[in-house]
Design an enzyme around this catalytic site. Sequence first.
Site, PDB file in Angstrom:
ATOM      1  N   PRO A 101       0.825  -1.205   0.000  1.00  0.00           N
ATOM      2  CA  PRO A 101       0.000   0.000   0.000  1.00  0.00           C
ATOM      3  C   PRO A 101       0.864   1.263   0.000  1.00  0.00           C
ATOM      4  O   PRO A 101       1.941   1.276   0.576  1.00  0.00           O
ATOM      5  CB  PRO A 101      -0.828  -0.118   1.287  1.00  0.00           C
ATOM      6  CG  PRO A 101      -0.157  -1.153   2.109  1.00  0.00           C
ATOM      7  CD  PRO A 101       0.664  -2.020   1.215  1.00  0.00           C
ATOM      8  N   GLY A 105       3.697   3.610   5.189  1.00  0.00           N
ATOM      9  CA  GLY A 105       4.842   3.220   6.016  1.00  0.00           C
ATOM     10  C   GLY A 105       5.446   1.889   5.630  1.00  0.00           C
ATOM     11  O   GLY A 105       6.206   1.301   6.387  1.00  0.00           O
ATOM     12  N   ALA A 110      10.351   2.986  -2.304  1.00  0.00           N
ATOM     13  CA  ALA A 110      11.702   2.417  -2.336  1.00  0.00           C
ATOM     14  C   ALA A 110      11.699   1.068  -3.033  1.00  0.00           C
ATOM     15  O   ALA A 110      12.601   0.756  -3.834  1.00  0.00           O
ATOM     16  CB  ALA A 110      12.236   2.267  -0.909  1.00  0.00           C
ATOM     17  N   ASP A 152      14.930   2.771   3.908  1.00  0.00           N
ATOM     18  CA  ASP A 152      13.937   2.013   3.127  1.00  0.00           C
ATOM     19  C   ASP A 152      14.600   1.320   1.940  1.00  0.00           C
ATOM     20  O   ASP A 152      14.350   0.151   1.662  1.00  0.00           O
ATOM     21  CB  ASP A 152      12.838   2.953   2.605  1.00  0.00           C
ATOM     22  CG  ASP A 152      11.853   3.360   3.683  1.00  0.00           C
ATOM     23  OD1 ASP A 152      12.169   3.187   4.875  1.00  0.00           O
ATOM     24  OD2 ASP A 152      10.767   3.858   3.326  1.00  0.00           O
TER      25      ASP A 152
HETATM   26  O1  PMV Z   1       8.498   5.743   4.438  1.00  0.00           O
HETATM   27  P1  PMV Z   1       8.102   5.542   5.868  1.00  0.00           P
HETATM   28  O2  PMV Z   1       6.785   6.097   6.206  1.00  0.00           O
HETATM   29  O3  PMV Z   1       8.322   4.147   6.347  1.00  0.00           O
HETATM   30  O4  PMV Z   1       9.100   6.433   6.766  1.00  0.00           O
HETATM   31  C1  PMV Z   1      10.441   6.183   6.732  1.00  0.00           C
HETATM   32  C2  PMV Z   1      10.993   6.424   8.076  1.00  0.00           C
HETATM   33  C3  PMV Z   1      11.406   7.833   8.438  1.00  0.00           C
HETATM   34  O5  PMV Z   1      12.401   7.663   9.437  1.00  0.00           O
HETATM   35  C4  PMV Z   1      10.223   8.575   9.028  1.00  0.00           C
HETATM   36  C5  PMV Z   1      11.952   8.630   7.272  1.00  0.00           C
HETATM   37  C6  PMV Z   1      13.309   8.147   6.750  1.00  0.00           C
HETATM   38  O6  PMV Z   1      13.669   8.562   5.640  1.00  0.00           O
HETATM   39  O7  PMV Z   1      14.014   7.389   7.434  1.00  0.00           O
END
Ligand code: PMV
Length: 323
Positions: A101, A105, A110, A152
């Site tokens: 999704p 998060g 990526a 990511d």
């Molecule tokens: O892409 P997300 O929502 O999993 O966020 C990544 C994690 C953060 O630490 C908030 C951002 C990052 O670039 O590390």
Amino acid sequence: MSAKTSVRSAPGKVILLGEHAVVYGRRAIAIPVTGRCAEASVQVHAAGPVRLEAPQIGELWRSDGRASSLLAPLGELVFAALRHFDAEGAGLTARLRSTIPMAAGMGSGAAVAVALVRAIAAALDRPSSHEEVTRLAMIAERGFHGNPSGIDVEVTARGEPIVFSKADGARPVLPAAADFHFVLADTGVAAATAAVVGAVAAGFTEAPERYETAFDELDALATKGCDAIESGDAAELGPLMDQAQSVLAAIGVSSPEIEALVRAARNAGAAGAKLAGAGRGGHVIAIVLSPNDIPAVERACIDAGAADTCVTKLLRVPREAKT
Ligand code: PMV
């Protein structure tokens, strides 16, 4: 130039401990979600436009025409990859599909970027090292997120749990003595990572000392989390996740929907639960001490308003297999 279709994929991910702090140089742990993945099918032509299709979300990006702002960072990645693999000027068609999704998060951007770089290299019959894949994928990730830490891209490219910091990069964190089982529950609230990271940056500017303290606490929890995973102590990990949730709530990235799912998971027997990723929406991650507890935790999350649930696990890696 070959017109074969090359297909490559990359898994989703969740951050177990250390989100946001990792943007400020601290350590974080991320784990792959192997049941969800992004896939890129690529054909390279001798000449012609670059065309990116994402039919599931009704998006199309063309270098010679209609531009979708959502896919534009991937267009930039394609040009850099063609240049890097000595195919500048080639045409390319990529079809992108994903079961991860978006804005939830789970690292969808990526994973698509990593799958796309790998498929381009394969279509050009070129090997691609981990370093090449992550460096090129980061071009799109920066377009999606503005100021990504890079965690990511690292975890989706490796497909194994990692501890990551900007200074030290990534190293695997492998459970040697026990399996770990997690339930992921989707709040159903889309939260753009860039916006939440921006809100944390604004808070940091206002009250730097308070945020530095919070980031240090999250870093310490991530360090303890590595020990818990490597020593196979699932019961230890739960309270660390609970403590991280309190710190993340204190810096303003939780939400009523997240709190409801965290509460429901804990009440249904999870040993710990927290938001995963940027927060203010997206997923909650809960750890269970036995796979038998999974159905009750999933049901409780759905009853508490989750749009969806899924599971992911870390299976123990025998010590001799790590060398
Ligand atoms: O892409 P997300 O929502 O999993 O966020 C990544 C994690 C953060 O630490 C908030 C951002 C990052 O670039 O590390």
